[in-house]
Motif scaffolding. Structure first.
Motif, PDB file in Angstrom:
ATOM      1  N   GLN A 118       0.812  -1.213   0.000  1.00 19.06           N
ATOM      2  CA  GLN A 118       0.000   0.000   0.000  1.00 19.06           C
ATOM      3  C   GLN A 118       0.849   1.267   0.000  1.00 19.06           C
ATOM      4  O   GLN A 118       0.327   2.370  -0.082  1.00 19.06           O
ATOM      5  CB  GLN A 118      -0.916  -0.004   1.238  1.00 19.06           C
ATOM      6  N   SER A 119       2.159   1.106   0.137  1.00 17.30           N
ATOM      7  CA  SER A 119       3.053   2.270   0.201  1.00 17.30           C
ATOM      8  C   SER A 119       4.409   1.899  -0.367  1.00 17.30           C
ATOM      9  O   SER A 119       4.658   0.739  -0.727  1.00 17.30           O
ATOM     10  CB  SER A 119       3.213   2.742   1.658  1.00 17.30           C
ATOM     11  N   SER A 120       5.303   2.871  -0.414  1.00 16.83           N
ATOM     12  CA  SER A 120       6.653   2.629  -0.919  1.00 16.83           C
ATOM     13  C   SER A 120       7.487   1.782   0.040  1.00 16.83           C
ATOM     14  O   SER A 120       8.568   1.330  -0.316  1.00 16.83           O
ATOM     15  CB  SER A 120       7.375   3.968  -1.161  1.00 16.83           C
ATOM     16  N   ALA A 121       6.970   1.563   1.248  1.00 24.75           N
ATOM     17  CA  ALA A 121       7.718   0.767   2.228  1.00 24.75           C
ATOM     18  C   ALA A 121       7.807  -0.694   1.813  1.00 24.75           C
ATOM     19  O   ALA A 121       8.755  -1.390   2.169  1.00 24.75           O
ATOM     20  CB  ALA A 121       7.061   0.880   3.600  1.00 24.75           C
ATOM     21  N   GLY A 122       6.815  -1.177   1.075  1.00 27.05           N
ATOM     22  CA  GLY A 122       6.821  -2.562   0.636  1.00 27.05           C
ATOM     23  C   GLY A 122       6.180  -3.498   1.651  1.00 27.05           C
ATOM     24  O   GLY A 122       5.972  -3.157   2.812  1.00 27.05           O
ATOM     25  N   LEU A 123       5.871  -4.703   1.203  1.00 21.03           N
ATOM     26  CA  LEU A 123       5.147  -5.664   2.032  1.00 21.03           C
ATOM     27  C   LEU A 123       5.932  -6.123   3.249  1.00 21.03           C
ATOM     28  O   LEU A 123       5.345  -6.412   4.299  1.00 21.03           O
ATOM     29  CB  LEU A 123       4.756  -6.881   1.181  1.00 21.03           C
ATOM     30  N   ALA A 124       7.253  -6.228   3.131  1.00 19.89           N
ATOM     31  CA  ALA A 124       8.048  -6.698   4.262  1.00 19.89           C
ATOM     32  C   ALA A 124       7.862  -5.792   5.474  1.00 19.89           C
ATOM     33  O   ALA A 124       7.815  -6.264   6.616  1.00 19.89           O
ATOM     34  CB  ALA A 124       9.531  -6.772   3.886  1.00 19.89           C
ATOM     35  N   ILE A 125       7.746  -4.500   5.231  1.00 20.97           N
ATOM     36  CA  ILE A 125       7.529  -3.529   6.308  1.00 20.97           C
ATOM     37  C   ILE A 125       6.058  -3.514   6.722  1.00 20.97           C
ATOM     38  O   ILE A 125       5.720  -3.615   7.911  1.00 20.97           O
ATOM     39  CB  ILE A 125       7.951  -2.111   5.875  1.00 20.97           C
ATOM     40  N   GLU A 126       5.177  -3.404   5.750  1.00 21.92           N
ATOM     41  CA  GLU A 126       3.751  -3.256   6.036  1.00 21.92           C
ATOM     42  C   GLU A 126       3.173  -4.453   6.781  1.00 21.92           C
ATOM     43  O   GLU A 126       2.404  -4.289   7.739  1.00 21.92           O
ATOM     44  CB  GLU A 126       2.979  -3.044   4.731  1.00 21.92           C
ATOM     45  N   ASN A 127       3.535  -5.660   6.351  1.00 25.37           N
ATOM     46  CA  ASN A 127       2.983  -6.840   7.009  1.00 25.37           C
ATOM     47  C   ASN A 127       3.493  -7.009   8.436  1.00 25.37           C
ATOM     48  O   ASN A 127       2.763  -7.495   9.308  1.00 25.37           O
ATOM     49  CB  ASN A 127       3.305  -8.098   6.186  1.00 25.37           C
ATOM     50  N   ARG A 128       4.726  -6.608   8.688  1.00 27.11           N
ATOM     51  CA  ARG A 128       5.221  -6.681  10.057  1.00 27.11           C
ATOM     52  C   ARG A 128       4.481  -5.708  10.971  1.00 27.11           C
ATOM     53  O   ARG A 128       4.165  -6.029  12.118  1.00 27.11           O
ATOM     54  CB  ARG A 128       6.728  -6.424  10.079  1.00 27.11           C
ATOM     55  N   LEU A 129       4.214  -4.511  10.475  1.00 31.79           N
ATOM     56  CA  LEU A 129       3.494  -3.531  11.281  1.00 31.79           C
ATOM     57  C   LEU A 129       2.063  -3.997  11.581  1.00 31.79           C
ATOM     58  O   LEU A 129       1.482  -3.617  12.606  1.00 31.79           O
ATOM     59  CB  LEU A 129       3.473  -2.178  10.571  1.00 31.79           C
ATOM     60  N   LYS A 130       1.499  -4.847  10.712  1.00 34.08           N
ATOM     61  CA  LYS A 130       0.157  -5.373  10.960  1.00 34.08           C
ATOM     62  C   LYS A 130       0.101  -6.220  12.229  1.00 34.08           C
ATOM     63  O   LYS A 130      -0.960  -6.361  12.843  1.00 34.08           O
ATOM     64  CB  LYS A 130      -0.315  -6.225   9.773  1.00 34.08           C
ATOM     65  N   LEU A 131       1.238  -6.781  12.627  1.00 34.82           N
ATOM     66  CA  LEU A 131       1.272  -7.604  13.832  1.00 34.82           C
ATOM     67  C   LEU A 131       0.996  -6.801  15.098  1.00 34.82           C
ATOM     68  O   LEU A 131       0.752  -7.371  16.160  1.00 34.82           O
ATOM     69  CB  LEU A 131       2.637  -8.305  13.949  1.00 34.82           C
ATOM     70  N   LEU A 132       1.017  -5.484  14.987  1.00 32.08           N
ATOM     71  CA  LEU A 132       0.698  -4.637  16.134  1.00 32.08           C
ATOM     72  C   LEU A 132      -0.783  -4.277  16.193  1.00 32.08           C
ATOM     73  O   LEU A 132      -1.241  -3.691  17.176  1.00 32.08           O
ATOM     74  CB  LEU A 132       1.541  -3.351  16.090  1.00 32.08           C
ATOM     75  N   HIS A 133      -1.543  -4.611  15.164  1.00 32.83           N
ATOM     76  CA  HIS A 133      -2.968  -4.271  15.127  1.00 32.83           C
ATOM     77  C   HIS A 133      -3.752  -4.834  16.309  1.00 32.83           C
ATOM     78  O   HIS A 133      -4.616  -4.138  16.858  1.00 32.83           O
ATOM     79  CB  HIS A 133      -3.594  -4.730  13.806  1.00 32.83           C
ATOM     80  N   PRO A 134      -3.502  -6.091  16.733  1.00 30.80           N
ATOM     81  CA  PRO A 134      -4.241  -6.604  17.893  1.00 30.80           C
ATOM     82  C   PRO A 134      -4.001  -5.808  19.181  1.00 30.80           C
ATOM     83  O   PRO A 134      -4.783  -5.913  20.124  1.00 30.80           O
ATOM     84  CB  PRO A 134      -3.713  -8.042  18.035  1.00 30.80           C
TER      85      PRO A 134
END
Length: 344
Positions: A118-134
Motif C-alpha cells: 500500500q506504500s513505498s515501504a513494501g510488504l516486508a515492512i507493512e505486514n510486520r506492522l500489521k502484527l501490532l494491530h491486535p
C-alpha cells in the motif's frame, strides 16, 4: 535470516512509542545479533541456539525458561511450528502471530499478510506492522529499519580505507557479489558485465561484500572482469565481521548487487542501493522505499511473459534457467540512471 531480523526490528520503534517504559526483548539467532546491536529501543537480546535446544525436549526446556520471565505480550514474527510452540510456552495472555493452521491452537490473536503493498515501504515492512494491530496500534507511518554504529566503528572504517589508499573523493561502490544461496546469485558472467559497465561509467572504487570462505567465488568473477574493472577492484578490503562490513558500508557511495541481507543493511544505514532480484523472490515484498536512492530490477520487469502460467514452485525450480534470461543489457539503462544520481 539477518535481513528478516533487521526488518522486524522496526516493531521496537513502534512499540517504544506506545509503551515508553516497557521491557522489550528480542529472541533471535546468535549470528543475526550484529544488525541490532546498540538499538536503543531494544531492552534485551535473547539468543536461541537451535543446536543446543534440539527437538521437542529442547523446546520445552527453553519454553520453561521463557515462562519464568513473565511476559505479558509475545509477538511471534516467525510463526513457524517451533516459534509458535515457544510463544505458547511463555504463558503470555496476549500471543500474536500469523494465521496458519498450526498456529491457531497455540496463539490467540492472528493477522493475515497482505499480497499487495500500500506504500513505498513494501510488504516486508507493512505486514510486520500489521502484527501490532491486535494491540490497537494501527495507521502507522512506514518505519525504516536502522543500524546503529558507534563512533569508534565509523572511525575505524575511515582509517582503514585511508591506510589502504582508497581515494575518498571518488565514488566507492560496495558490491553484493554473492546472494544468500546459489539460486539467489546473479550468474558470474552477468555480474562481471555489470561491474565492467560500472567501471566504464564512473572513475570509482569497487569493494566486495564476502567472507573468506567465499574468496574463490569472488576471484572467479574478478577473473572475468575487464582490465579497467580489475584496476578499480579492491577485493583485499573487506569486513572481517558483520559489524566491520556495516562500518565499511557506511562510508560507501552506494551498494549494488544481489538482493538480500546486504541490501537491507545498506538501506538501514541510509546508503543508496541497487538490487538485482533473483527470479523466485517476490519484488513487491522486499523492494522497500523505492525512489531516487533505492532502485531494484527483476526479470519480471522486463520479461513478464516468461512467468506467465508458472506457479511459484515452478519458478523456484526453474530459477537458474530463468536467470539466464536476465541478461545484463536489460538493466544497464536503470543502473546508469542510478549511478548518475548517486555519485559523490
Amino acid at each position: 535470516m539477518i535481513g528478516d531480523v533487521l526488518t522486524s526490528s522496526i516493531l521496537f520503534e513502534a512499540l517504544r512509542k506506545e509503551y515508553p517504559t516497557a521491557q522489550l526483548d528480542y529472541l533471535i539467532y546468535k549470528h543475526t545479533t550484529p544488525v541490532v546491536e546498540n538499538n536503543p529501543e531494544i531492552t534485551n537480546i535473547i539468543i536461541f541456539d537451535p543446536n543446543q535446544d534440539k527437538g521437542l525436549k529442547g523446546l520445552i526446556t527453553y519454553g520453561q525458561k521463557l515462562r519464568k520471565l513473565n511476559y505479558n505480550i509475545v509477538i511471534d514474527l516467525y510463526s513457524k511450528p517451533y516459534s509458535a510452540l515457544l510463544a505458547y510456552a511463555t504463558g503470555a495472555k496476549i500471543r500474536i502471530g500469523i494465521e496458519k493452521w498450526y498456529t491457531k491452537p497455540l496463539l490467540l490473536h492472528f493477522i493475515k499478510y497482505d499480497s499487495r503493498p500500500q506504500s513505498s515501504a513494501g510488504l516486508a515492512i507493512e505486514n510486520r506492522l500489521k502484527l501490532l494491530h491486535p494491540l490497537g496500534i494501527k495507521h502507522l507511518s512506514p518505519i525504516k529499519p536502522k543500524v546503529y554504529l558507534t563512533t569508534e566503528e565509523i572511525n575505524w572504517a575511515q582509517n582503514y580505507l585511508s591506510t589502504q589508499k582508497v581515494d575518498m573523493t571518488r565514488p566507492i561502490y560496495m558490491i553484493s557479489i554473492l546472494g544468500s544461496s546459489d539460486n539467489k546469485t546473479y550468474p558470474e558472467n552477468y555480474m562481471a558485465e555489470v561491474l565492467n559497465f560500472i567501471a566504464s561509467e564512473k572513475d570509482c572504487t569497487l569493494l566486495y561484500n564476502y567472507i573468506p570462505s567465499q574468496k574463490a567465488q569472488v576471484d572467479s568473477v574478478i577473473d572475468l572482469l575487464s582490465e579497467k574493472a580489475k584496476e578499480v577492484s579492491r577485493p583485499d578490503i573487506f569486513g572481517k565481521s558483520l559489524r566491520e562490513f556495516l562500518a565499511l558500508c557506511s562510508q560507501c557511495t552506494a551498494l549494488i548487487g544481489n538482493e538480500g541481507g546486504a541490501i537491507n543493511m545498506a538501506k538501514a544505514l541510509d546508503i543508496p542501493t541497487f538490487a538485482i532480484f533473483s527470479p523466485q523472490v517476490t519484488k513487491a515484498a522486499w523492494s522497500s522505499f523505492e525512489g531516487d536512492r533505492n532502485y531494484s530490477v527483476h526479470l519480471r520487469d522486463f520479461r513478464p511473459d516468461i512467468f506467465s502460467g508458472k506457479s511459484s514452485k515452478m519458478i523456484d525450480k526453474e530459477s537458474s534457467i530463468l536467470y539466464q534470461s536476465f541478461e545484463p543489457h536489460l538493466i544497464f539503462s536503470k543502473l546508469n540512471a542510478f549511478i548518475k544520481f548517486n555519485s559523490k
